[in-house]
Enzyme design. Structure first.
Site, PDB file in Angstrom:
ATOM      1  N   GLY A  47       0.813  -1.213   0.000  1.00 50.53           N
ATOM      2  CA  GLY A  47       0.000   0.000   0.000  1.00 50.53           C
ATOM      3  C   GLY A  47       0.845   1.261   0.000  1.00 50.53           C
ATOM      4  O   GLY A  47       0.535   2.235  -0.694  1.00 50.53           O
ATOM      5  N   CYS A  48       1.919   1.247   0.760  1.00 47.80           N
ATOM      6  CA  CYS A  48       2.789   2.422   0.855  1.00 47.80           C
ATOM      7  C   CYS A  48       3.534   2.651  -0.460  1.00 47.80           C
ATOM      8  O   CYS A  48       3.759   3.791  -0.863  1.00 47.80           O
ATOM      9  CB  CYS A  48       3.754   2.268   2.021  1.00 47.80           C
ATOM     10  SG  CYS A  48       2.889   2.134   3.606  1.00 47.80           S
ATOM     11  N   THR A  49       3.875   1.562  -1.127  1.00 48.23           N
ATOM     12  CA  THR A  49       4.533   1.678  -2.433  1.00 48.23           C
ATOM     13  C   THR A  49       3.563   2.264  -3.454  1.00 48.23           C
ATOM     14  O   THR A  49       3.915   3.189  -4.199  1.00 48.23           O
ATOM     15  CB  THR A  49       5.053   0.300  -2.892  1.00 48.23           C
ATOM     16  OG1 THR A  49       6.021  -0.162  -1.930  1.00 48.23           O
ATOM     17  CG2 THR A  49       5.696   0.376  -4.258  1.00 48.23           C
ATOM     18  N   GLY A  52       3.076   6.019  -2.684  1.00 47.69           N
ATOM     19  CA  GLY A  52       4.248   6.784  -3.084  1.00 47.69           C
ATOM     20  C   GLY A  52       4.354   6.928  -4.590  1.00 47.69           C
ATOM     21  O   GLY A  52       4.669   8.005  -5.109  1.00 47.69           O
TER      22      GLY A  52
END
EC number: 1.11.1.24
Length: 162
Positions: A47-49, A52
Protein backbone atom coordinates in the site's frame (compact mmCIF):
# COMPACT_ATOMS: atom_id res chain seq x y z
CA UNK A 1 3.35 18.56 23.04
CA UNK A 2 -0.26 17.45 23.26
CA UNK A 3 -2.05 15.16 20.82
CA UNK A 4 -3.83 16.65 17.80
CA UNK A 5 -2.04 20.00 17.97
CA UNK A 6 -2.93 20.85 14.40
CA UNK A 7 -6.44 22.06 13.63
CA UNK A 8 -7.84 23.11 10.24
CA UNK A 9 -7.25 26.79 9.51
CA UNK A 10 -4.72 27.11 12.32
CA UNK A 11 -0.96 27.65 11.95
CA UNK A 12 1.10 24.47 11.98
CA UNK A 13 3.89 24.74 14.58
CA UNK A 14 7.30 25.01 12.95
CA UNK A 15 9.15 21.71 12.86
CA UNK A 16 12.51 20.39 11.80
CA UNK A 17 13.01 16.78 10.68
CA UNK A 18 15.71 14.74 8.95
CA UNK A 19 14.96 13.69 5.39
CA UNK A 20 16.52 11.86 2.47
CA UNK A 21 19.09 13.62 0.33
CA UNK A 22 20.94 14.81 3.44
CA UNK A 23 18.21 17.38 3.93
CA UNK A 24 16.65 18.79 7.08
CA UNK A 25 13.06 19.81 6.40
CA UNK A 26 11.92 22.92 8.28
CA UNK A 27 8.38 24.16 7.80
CA UNK A 28 9.57 27.76 8.19
CA UNK A 29 11.89 27.26 5.17
CA UNK A 30 8.85 26.32 3.06
CA UNK A 31 6.89 29.51 3.69
CA UNK A 32 5.34 30.71 0.44
CA UNK A 33 4.81 27.15 -0.84
CA UNK A 34 2.03 24.66 -0.43
CA UNK A 35 3.22 21.59 1.49
CA UNK A 36 1.81 18.08 1.20
CA UNK A 37 2.77 15.81 4.10
CA UNK A 38 1.63 12.26 3.60
CA UNK A 39 2.09 9.86 6.51
CA UNK A 40 2.39 6.17 5.70
CA UNK A 41 3.06 3.08 7.83
CA UNK A 42 6.18 1.46 6.33
CA UNK A 43 8.63 1.59 3.43
CA UNK A 44 8.57 -1.23 0.86
CA UNK A 45 5.05 -2.44 1.73
CA UNK A 46 2.38 -2.81 -0.99
CA UNK A 47 0.00 0.00 0.00
CA UNK A 48 2.79 2.42 0.85
CA UNK A 49 4.53 1.68 -2.43
CA UNK A 50 1.32 2.31 -4.39
CA UNK A 51 0.69 5.57 -2.55
CA UNK A 52 4.25 6.78 -3.08
CA UNK A 53 4.09 5.90 -6.78
CA UNK A 54 0.82 7.84 -7.13
CA UNK A 55 2.44 10.95 -5.62
CA UNK A 56 5.47 10.34 -7.86
CA UNK A 57 3.29 10.06 -10.97
CA UNK A 58 1.50 13.34 -10.15
CA UNK A 59 4.63 15.13 -8.92
CA UNK A 60 4.86 17.55 -11.87
CA UNK A 61 1.23 18.62 -11.43
CA UNK A 62 1.90 19.41 -7.75
CA UNK A 63 5.11 21.29 -8.63
CA UNK A 64 3.24 23.41 -11.21
CA UNK A 65 0.85 24.42 -8.42
CA UNK A 66 3.76 25.45 -6.17
CA UNK A 67 3.52 22.45 -3.85
CA UNK A 68 6.28 20.42 -2.19
CA UNK A 69 5.56 16.78 -1.31
CA UNK A 70 7.08 14.90 1.63
CA UNK A 71 6.40 11.33 2.67
CA UNK A 72 6.67 10.67 6.42
CA UNK A 73 7.12 7.40 8.31
CA UNK A 74 9.06 6.10 11.29
CA UNK A 75 11.53 4.23 9.06
CA UNK A 76 15.24 5.07 9.17
CA UNK A 77 16.90 7.39 6.66
CA UNK A 78 18.81 4.40 5.26
CA UNK A 79 15.57 2.51 4.56
CA UNK A 80 14.02 5.71 3.17
CA UNK A 81 16.96 6.28 0.79
CA UNK A 82 16.61 2.72 -0.52
CA UNK A 83 12.82 3.03 -0.92
CA UNK A 84 13.13 6.42 -2.64
CA UNK A 85 15.79 5.15 -5.06
CA UNK A 86 13.99 1.90 -5.83
CA UNK A 87 10.70 3.69 -6.59
CA UNK A 88 12.21 6.74 -8.30
CA UNK A 89 10.53 9.21 -5.96
CA UNK A 90 11.40 12.82 -6.95
CA UNK A 91 10.47 14.08 -3.46
CA UNK A 92 12.11 13.59 -0.07
CA UNK A 93 11.04 11.16 2.65
CA UNK A 94 11.11 12.34 6.27
CA UNK A 95 12.31 9.97 8.98
CA UNK A 96 10.19 10.49 12.11
CA UNK A 97 11.92 7.95 14.35
CA UNK A 98 10.99 9.80 17.56
CA UNK A 99 7.37 10.32 16.38
CA UNK A 100 7.52 14.11 16.79
CA UNK A 101 5.57 14.77 13.58
CA UNK A 102 3.34 11.75 14.15
CA UNK A 103 2.31 13.22 17.52
CA UNK A 104 1.95 16.74 16.14
CA UNK A 105 -0.50 15.49 13.50
CA UNK A 106 -2.01 12.78 15.75
CA UNK A 107 -1.49 9.90 13.31
CA UNK A 108 -0.32 7.18 15.73
CA UNK A 109 -3.30 4.95 16.36
CA UNK A 110 -3.96 1.52 17.86
CA UNK A 111 -3.94 -1.10 15.12
CA UNK A 112 -4.49 -4.81 14.95
CA UNK A 113 -2.83 -7.40 12.73
CA UNK A 114 -3.09 -11.17 13.09
CA UNK A 115 -4.90 -10.64 16.39
CA UNK A 116 -2.01 -8.63 17.82
CA UNK A 117 -2.49 -5.01 18.87
CA UNK A 118 0.20 -2.41 18.27
CA UNK A 119 0.63 1.33 17.72
CA UNK A 120 1.13 2.36 14.14
CA UNK A 121 0.76 5.19 11.68
CA UNK A 122 -2.73 5.71 10.32
CA UNK A 123 -2.35 6.61 6.64
CA UNK A 124 -3.08 10.37 6.56
CA UNK A 125 -2.32 13.39 4.39
CA UNK A 126 -2.11 17.06 5.35
CA UNK A 127 -2.09 20.09 3.07
CA UNK A 128 -0.41 23.19 4.51
CA UNK A 129 -0.95 26.55 2.82
CA UNK A 130 1.81 29.03 1.90
CA UNK A 131 1.23 30.90 5.18
CA UNK A 132 1.87 27.74 7.21
CA UNK A 133 -1.78 27.02 8.13
CA UNK A 134 -3.43 23.63 7.86
CA UNK A 135 -5.63 23.91 4.76
CA UNK A 136 -6.95 20.34 4.48
CA UNK A 137 -6.52 16.88 5.98
CA UNK A 138 -7.36 13.33 5.04
CA UNK A 139 -7.40 10.55 7.64
CA UNK A 140 -7.85 6.79 7.27
CA UNK A 141 -6.77 7.23 3.67
CA UNK A 142 -7.57 4.61 1.06
CA UNK A 143 -4.78 4.67 -1.52
CA UNK A 144 -6.87 4.32 -4.68
CA UNK A 145 -7.82 7.78 -5.97
CA UNK A 146 -6.37 9.59 -2.95
CA UNK A 147 -3.68 11.58 -4.77
CA UNK A 148 -6.30 12.80 -7.27
CA UNK A 149 -8.38 14.09 -4.32
CA UNK A 150 -5.41 15.95 -2.85
CA UNK A 151 -4.57 17.51 -6.22
CA UNK A 152 -8.22 18.53 -6.78
CA UNK A 153 -8.42 20.15 -3.32
CA UNK A 154 -5.16 22.02 -3.91
CA UNK A 155 -6.49 23.36 -7.23
CA UNK A 156 -9.81 24.35 -5.62
CA UNK A 157 -8.08 26.15 -2.74
CA UNK A 158 -5.84 28.04 -5.14
CA UNK A 159 -8.79 29.08 -7.33
CA UNK A 160 -10.71 30.23 -4.25
CA UNK A 161 -7.72 32.34 -3.24
CA UNK A 162 -7.40 34.03 -6.64
Amino acid sequence: MSEANVQAGQPVPDFSAPATGGRTVRLSDLKGKWVVLYFYPKDHTPGCTLEGRAFRDHYEAFKQLGAEIFGVSRDSLKTHENFKARQGFPFELISDRDETLCRLFDVIKPKKMFGREYRGIERSTFLIDPEGRLAAEWRKVKVKGHVDEVLARLRALQQAGD
